[in-house]
Design an enzyme around this catalytic site. Structure first.
Site, PDB file in Angstrom:
ATOM      1  N   HIS A 186       1.016  -1.110   0.037  1.00 33.61           N
ATOM      2  CA  HIS A 186       0.036   0.120   0.092  1.00 33.61           C
ATOM      3  C   HIS A 186       0.887   1.259  -0.094  1.00 33.61           C
ATOM      4  O   HIS A 186       2.070   1.131   0.389  1.00 33.61           O
ATOM      5  CB  HIS A 186      -0.953  -0.011   1.306  1.00 33.61           C
ATOM      6  CG  HIS A 186      -0.262   0.157   2.450  1.00 33.61           C
ATOM      7  ND1 HIS A 186      -0.270  -1.103   3.333  1.00 33.61           N
ATOM      8  CD2 HIS A 186       0.454   0.928   3.323  1.00 33.61           C
ATOM      9  CE1 HIS A 186       0.586  -0.648   4.434  1.00 33.61           C
ATOM     10  NE2 HIS A 186       0.785   0.673   4.403  1.00 33.61           N
TER      11      HIS A 186
HETATM   12  P1  TYD Z   1      -2.098  -4.239   7.689  1.00 35.63           P
HETATM   13  O1  TYD Z   1      -2.498  -3.050   7.261  1.00 35.63           O
HETATM   14  O2  TYD Z   1      -2.490  -5.430   7.328  1.00 35.63           O
HETATM   15  O3  TYD Z   1      -0.664  -4.318   7.799  1.00 35.63           O
HETATM   16  P2  TYD Z   1       0.595  -4.292   6.816  1.00 35.63           P
HETATM   17  O4  TYD Z   1       0.387  -3.387   5.881  1.00 35.63           O
HETATM   18  O5  TYD Z   1       1.824  -4.146   7.793  1.00 35.63           O
HETATM   19  O6  TYD Z   1       0.701  -5.499   6.059  1.00 35.63           O
HETATM   20  O7  TYD Z   1      -2.596  -4.436   9.408  1.00 35.63           O
HETATM   21  C1  TYD Z   1      -2.904  -5.479   9.905  1.00 35.63           C
HETATM   22  C2  TYD Z   1      -4.031  -5.359  11.089  1.00 35.63           C
HETATM   23  O8  TYD Z   1      -3.468  -4.547  12.113  1.00 35.63           O
HETATM   24  C3  TYD Z   1      -5.140  -4.687  10.483  1.00 35.63           C
HETATM   25  O9  TYD Z   1      -6.385  -5.299  10.958  1.00 35.63           O
HETATM   26  C4  TYD Z   1      -5.200  -3.369  10.810  1.00 35.63           C
HETATM   27  C5  TYD Z   1      -4.583  -3.331  12.097  1.00 35.63           C
HETATM   28  N1  TYD Z   1      -3.907  -2.076  12.342  1.00 35.63           N
HETATM   29  C6  TYD Z   1      -4.235  -1.201  13.340  1.00 35.63           C
HETATM   30  O10 TYD Z   1      -5.069  -1.459  13.911  1.00 35.63           O
HETATM   31  N2  TYD Z   1      -3.576  -0.294  13.872  1.00 35.63           N
HETATM   32  C7  TYD Z   1      -2.453   0.187  13.081  1.00 35.63           C
HETATM   33  O11 TYD Z   1      -1.625   1.047  13.323  1.00 35.63           O
HETATM   34  C8  TYD Z   1      -1.735  -0.706  11.959  1.00 35.63           C
HETATM   35  C9  TYD Z   1      -0.478  -0.242  11.363  1.00 35.63           C
HETATM   36  C10 TYD Z   1      -2.664  -1.781  11.846  1.00 35.63           C
END
Ligand code: TYD
Length: 139
Positions: free
Chosen positions: A49
């Site tokens: 992303h």
């Molecule tokens: P995700 O965006 O899939 O992580 P990455 O981009 O690193 O692969 O996030 C995983 C989960 O964590 C998703 O359910 C959203 C949650 N999350 C939060 O609640 N707060 C945060 O600050 C972040 C980064 C993720």
């Protein structure tokens, strides 16, 4: 495409190492959120992303991983993170992927904003269109 890697000052002595990070001094923004990834399963690629406005510093405080940055205009860079005193600055407008995590890797992220799903660009085609629009606006 410029890659900005910070080398933080470890305060080492005979007891070991300590790194302190202060907003606007070591980190170029107000730190509103900290999150970290650990126990990352082998061969997993995270991220996929970009953001509309979020700025971040990524620090692999234990173990190692790689970060792919893609500006959406044809330029990509792969940056290995393997030192607890190094931080990679990732601006909002970079598509990022995190991969090649060692089993012991802990990737800590300092972020300029609270979590906001509306700030994410999760579709690669939409990101490329967004990057081109921004570049055209700068011309
Ligand atoms: P995700 O965006 O899939 O992580 P990455 O981009 O690193 O692969 O996030 C995983 C989960 O964590 C998703 O359910 C959203 C949650 N999350 C939060 O609640 N707060 C945060 O600050 C972040 C980064 C993720």
């Amino acid at each position: 495409m410029q890659v900005v890697k910070y080398v933080f000052q470890p305060h080492g002595d005979e007891r070991g190492q300590l790194v302190a990070l202060e907003e606007f001094r070591d980190i170029p923004f107000r730190i509103k959120r900290v999150y970290y990834m650990y126990d990352t399963v082998a061969d997993v690629v995270r991220g996929h992303h970009a953001h509309k406005s979020l700025e971040q510093i990524l620090i692999c405080i234990h173990g190692s991983c790689k970060i792919l940055l893609d500006n959406g205009l044809g330029e990509k860079k792969i940056i290995p993170l393997e030192k607890p005193y190094e931080g990679l600055y990732v601006s909002n407008d970079m598509w990022r992927e995190m991969y090649d995590f060692s089993p012991d890797a802990v990737l800590m992220v300092l972020a300029s904003e609270l979590y906001d799903e509306a700030d994410y660009i999760r579709d690669y085609g939409a990101f490329v269109a967004y990057a081109r629009e921004r570049a055209a606006g700068r011309e």
